[in-house]
Design a protein around this motif. Structure first.
Motif, mmCIF file in Angstrom:
data_model
loop_
_atom_site.group_PDB
_atom_site.id
_atom_site.type_symbol
_atom_site.label_atom_id
_atom_site.label_comp_id
_atom_site.label_asym_id
_atom_site.label_seq_id
_atom_site.Cartn_x
_atom_site.Cartn_y
_atom_site.Cartn_z
ATOM 1 N N SER A 1 0.746 -1.337 -0.035
ATOM 2 C CA SER A 1 -0.234 0.116 -0.037
ATOM 3 C C SER A 1 1.089 1.208 0.156
ATOM 4 C CB SER A 1 -1.173 0.012 1.095
ATOM 5 O OG SER A 1 0.012 -0.031 2.447
ATOM 6 N N ALA A 2 1.052 1.903 1.099
ATOM 7 C CA ALA A 2 1.894 2.997 1.274
ATOM 8 C C ALA A 2 3.377 2.744 1.704
ATOM 9 C CB ALA A 2 1.107 4.115 2.369
ATOM 10 N N LEU A 3 4.183 3.907 1.185
ATOM 11 C CA LEU A 3 5.605 3.620 1.380
ATOM 12 C C LEU A 3 5.938 3.553 2.814
ATOM 13 C CD1 LEU A 3 8.575 3.745 0.721
ATOM 14 C CD2 LEU A 3 8.282 6.450 0.638
ATOM 15 N N TRP A 4 5.150 4.334 3.730
ATOM 16 C CA TRP A 4 5.528 4.508 5.052
ATOM 17 C C TRP A 4 4.919 3.495 5.844
ATOM 18 C CZ3 TRP A 4 10.150 6.435 5.351
ATOM 19 C CH2 TRP A 4 10.518 7.460 4.711
ATOM 20 N N SER A 5 3.930 2.319 5.379
ATOM 21 C CA SER A 5 3.202 1.809 6.115
ATOM 22 C C SER A 5 3.867 0.282 6.346
ATOM 23 C CB SER A 5 2.005 1.677 5.398
ATOM 24 O OG SER A 5 1.103 0.877 6.100
ATOM 25 N N TRP A 6 3.496 -0.421 7.400
ATOM 26 C CA TRP A 6 3.920 -1.818 7.593
ATOM 27 C C TRP A 6 3.121 -2.803 6.396
ATOM 28 C CZ3 TRP A 6 1.518 -2.794 12.955
ATOM 29 C CH2 TRP A 6 0.042 -2.669 13.038
ATOM 30 N N ARG A 7 3.592 -4.158 6.230
ATOM 31 C CA ARG A 7 3.150 -4.964 5.319
ATOM 32 C C ARG A 7 2.908 -6.157 6.151
ATOM 33 N NH1 ARG A 7 5.849 -6.005 -0.914
ATOM 34 N NH2 ARG A 7 3.809 -7.103 -1.731
ATOM 35 N N HIS A 8 1.612 -6.455 6.118
ATOM 36 C CA HIS A 8 1.370 -7.802 6.668
ATOM 37 C C HIS A 8 1.857 -9.266 5.879
ATOM 38 C CE1 HIS A 8 -0.908 -5.188 9.556
ATOM 39 N NE2 HIS A 8 -0.744 -5.956 10.300
ATOM 40 N N TRP A 9 1.911 -10.017 6.720
ATOM 41 C CA TRP A 9 2.418 -11.076 5.924
ATOM 42 C C TRP A 9 1.711 -12.444 6.565
ATOM 43 C CZ3 TRP A 9 4.363 -14.667 9.226
ATOM 44 C CH2 TRP A 9 4.895 -14.326 10.310
ATOM 45 N N THR A 10 1.481 -13.597 6.147
ATOM 46 C CA THR A 10 0.771 -15.147 6.466
ATOM 47 C C THR A 10 1.830 -15.939 5.915
ATOM 48 O OG1 THR A 10 -0.763 -15.111 4.688
ATOM 49 C CG2 THR A 10 -1.194 -14.061 6.764
ATOM 50 N N LEU A 11 1.814 -17.213 6.430
ATOM 51 C CA LEU A 11 2.303 -18.460 6.287
ATOM 52 C C LEU A 11 1.172 -19.627 6.801
ATOM 53 C CD1 LEU A 11 4.548 -20.035 4.773
ATOM 54 C CD2 LEU A 11 5.279 -20.437 7.315
ATOM 55 N N ALA A 12 0.654 -20.402 5.983
ATOM 56 C CA ALA A 12 -0.268 -21.422 6.158
ATOM 57 C C ALA A 12 0.457 -22.534 6.163
ATOM 58 C CB ALA A 12 -1.163 -21.684 5.161
#
Length: 383
Positions: free
Chosen positions: A324-335
């Protein structure tokens, strides 16, 4: 660690209702709490794990780091002074700030310098500091005016190298007690996304988060995003406030805090953390989804995240949410499918600048417990 790609999503992963049903009593209790409180006065509280998966954090669950009582500033009475190395000093009320300059919105993650301090405390004691877990971090949409526009309007001079911020909240931990303050260098101050913000998630900024107006400095430690800002001063060096010269500095083992001792903290490094499952929890054996966040503060983007379910012996690429935004975190998942028994889950991230996380918290221990960017691990039992 080589370059790696996001993997395909595994099938048959539990949905959210199934996850909630599988929570322990302790986890369900935490899920009902909007914040995990470390201290009542001054108020210090972190975002609970179940809210760390929300891309935008609601104000009631946004972490709070305070050094003194929350000042109650009437928006009609609030006034901002801009002075120092400027051609024209300014005095602006909230209406004047809003009408004089163009509005701007930035989605940004703020992170306390002490985020994940609890892991460092497990290495060696850090007396007098809050045991923040992984929740001294949150993300919001901030709306206000660019600091750059205000400084340009005042006519910041070429001699100014730093921009300092003063607030009214009195902190007794300083000796003698003083109001909170701090500064950032001129280059950062004149960048596009540093704001004087009056809105959080499209609503007036709550008092506990700095209302009526706060500074938002994306990518820097939260202490530089000064709340309840009332004075901005262009000057030829960093702020002499206690929280710039003494408190928020990286010390080497054995160093004692003092004026200008250690290294001044500003931009945060790449980090990631597991938010679910939580440490020392039990999950059902079989398919489960591991969730977390990753963020970098140098204007870099998260390139990839890897997760290990065997203590770091083998690694798999996690799925990243859409950027999304440059200064925003990025969520991740692993199934993944967990066999019955104990598991140590570890996460590591890399950003586009080549930044990656140190292997162990012992490698980054420091006397104040700041900037723990080591690989994060949780120990769980699959039953």
């Amino acid at each position: 660690m080589g370059v790696y790609e996001c993997r395909e999503v595994s099938p048959e992963v539990p949905d959210e209702d199934t996850r909630l049903q599988s929570m322990t009593e302790e986890e369900r209790t935490m899920a009902e709490a909007p914040l995990i409180v470390h201290e009542d006065e001054p108020f210090n509280a972190e975002t609970p794990p179940h809210r760390l998966g929300d891309h935008i954090t609601e104000p009631g669950s946004f972490y709070v780091r305070g050094h003194g009582p929350v000042p109650r500033v009437d928006s009609d009475q609030w006034e901002l002074v801009v002075d120092g190395m400027v051609r024209t000093s300014l005095r602006l009320g909230l209406d004047g700030l809003q009408s004089r300059f163009a509005g701007h919105t930035v989605e940004a993650t703020l992170q306390c310098a002490g985020n994940r301090r609890a892991e460092l405390m497990a290495v060696r004691d850090i007396p007098g500091e809050a045991p923040w877990d992984v929740g001294a971090i949150s993300t919001a949409r901030w709306t206000g005016v660019r600091l750059r526009d205000v400084l340009d309007d005042a006519g910041i001079t070429d001699e100014a190298t730093h921009v300092a911020f003063d607030a009214p909240d009195l902190a007794s931990e300083a000796d003698p007690p003083q109001a909170f303050g701090g500064s950032i260098d001129r280059t950062k101050a004149m960048s596009d996304d540093v704001l004087l913000a009056w809105s959080m998630n499209d609503a007036p900024l709550p008092a506990v988060h700095g209302g009526p107006v706060r500074v938002v400095v994306p990518g820097y430690i939260g202490a530089r995003s000064v709340k309840w800002v009332q004075r901005i001063t262009a000057q030829d060096g960093p702020s002499d406030n206690h929280f710039q010269r003494v408190a928020y500095r990286m010390l080497a083992p054995g160093q004692e805090p003092g004026a200008d001792v250690g290294v001044e903290l500003d931009a945060t490094a790449v980090t990631s953390a597991i938010v679910l499952p939580t440490d020392r929890s039990a999950v059902h054996a079989g398919w489960t989804t591991i969730r977390g966040y990753a963020v970098s503060g140098h204007g870099e983007r998260i390139l990839a995240v890897e997760v290990s379910v065997d203590g770091g012996s083998t690694w798999r690429s996690a799925d990243l949410e859409t950027e999304s935004a440059l200064w925003s975190w990025r969520h991740w998942t692993l199934a993944t499918e967990l066999t019955p028994g104990a598991h140590t889950i570890v996460v590591r991230a890399r950003d586009t600048g080549g930044g990656q996380q140190p292997a162990d918290s012992a490698d980054v221990w420091n006397p104040k417990g700041y900037m723990n960017t080591a690989r994060h691990a949780v120990h769980i039992t699959a039953e």
